[in-house]
Design an enzyme around this catalytic site. Structure first.
Site, mmCIF file in Angstrom:
data_model
loop_
_atom_site.group_PDB
_atom_site.id
_atom_site.type_symbol
_atom_site.label_atom_id
_atom_site.label_comp_id
_atom_site.label_asym_id
_atom_site.label_seq_id
_atom_site.Cartn_x
_atom_site.Cartn_y
_atom_site.Cartn_z
ATOM 1 N N ILE A 1 -13.302 -34.500 24.358
ATOM 2 C CA ILE A 1 -12.160 -33.576 23.573
ATOM 3 C C ILE A 1 -12.005 -32.431 24.418
ATOM 4 C CG2 ILE A 1 -14.031 -32.738 21.858
ATOM 5 C CD1 ILE A 1 -11.573 -32.218 19.701
ATOM 6 N N SER A 2 -10.814 -32.152 24.876
ATOM 7 C CA SER A 2 -10.620 -30.785 25.729
ATOM 8 C C SER A 2 -11.164 -29.633 24.787
ATOM 9 C CB SER A 2 -9.238 -30.720 26.126
ATOM 10 O OG SER A 2 -8.808 -31.732 26.933
ATOM 11 N N ALA A 3 -11.502 -28.689 25.711
ATOM 12 C CA ALA A 3 -11.798 -27.226 25.058
ATOM 13 C C ALA A 3 -10.536 -26.717 24.404
ATOM 14 C CB ALA A 3 -12.434 -26.398 26.312
#
Length: 224
Positions: A74-76
């Protein structure tokens, strides 16, 4: 074409998963340069901890990518906010394609902002896990499909914006073709050294602008 989800409920949670924690995350994003208050409000309204495994929920609001299984992340929060802000610059798009559904978090952020969202994922088992998660949120304007994101989703094109959540070795020509006139594509490009690239489909040209250095998992074409 799949699930179908709108305006997920706000879940308050407790401790690290509380609404207060989301507010602190948004304050940090604002300090990092995210200016679009509509985008920030969408991020503030969505309980990010629901999109990671329970063992990682206390880290869900940190500004870092987290594993979601299947070799994906999951992207930052900053990266999600940055990419969504770029495609929402000026007039909000009405129809968006996301390439790389992953855990579904960015798709749900988009569904808070855009009337019609399509999201494609090449890993079938990951997509099914995400479908199950999103089902309870009952979002009505999000459609998911198991397919090769490099090819986009021609049956639903054209799109006002396309956002790619994995790094392509080059800008996928199929995605550029599926942009509506005036549309925007934001895609990480590169292998070892990666940069965000903004592609704008203007009246008489396709303009490419190289932006921030980034690090994403690779955009692959093989379905699994």
């Amino acid at each position: 074409m799949g699930v179908i989800v709108r305006n997920p409920p706000t879940v308050l949670g407790s401790g690290m998963t509380s609404e207060r924690t989301r507010v602190r995350m948004v304050e940090r994003l604002r300090a990092q340069g995210i200016k679009n208050e509509t985008v920030l409000a969408a991020l503030a309204s969505i309980p990010r901890h629901l999109f990671v495994d329970e063992a990682l929920s206390s880290r869900a609001y940190e500004d870092s990518a987290l594993p979601i299984g299947f070799g994906q992340t999951i992207s930052a929060p900053y990266m999600v906010a940055r990419m969504v802000e770029l495609i929402c610059a000026g007039t909000l798009p009405r129809k968006v394609l996301e390439v790389g559904t992953g855990c579904g978090y960015q798709a749900v952020v988009l569904a808070r902002l855009v009337p019609e969202v399509y999201s494609v994922e090449r890993i079938g088992a990951l997509l099914e896990k995400t479908r199950a998660r999103l089902w309870s949120l009952r979002i009505q304007n999000l459609r998911l499909k198991h397919t090769d994101g490099f090819q986009g989703l021609p049956e639903a094109a054209p799109f006002d914006a396309i956002i790619v959540a994995a790094a392509a070795p080059r800008i996928p020509s199929a995605l550029v073709e599926q942009l509506a006139p005036g549309g925007r594509l934001i895609v990480p490009v590169g292998t070892h050294a990666q940069h965000l690239v903004l592609v704008e489909k203007l009246e008489e040209e396709v303009r490419e602008t190289v932006l921030d250095p980034v690090r994403f998992v690779p955009l692959l074409t093989n379905l699994s």
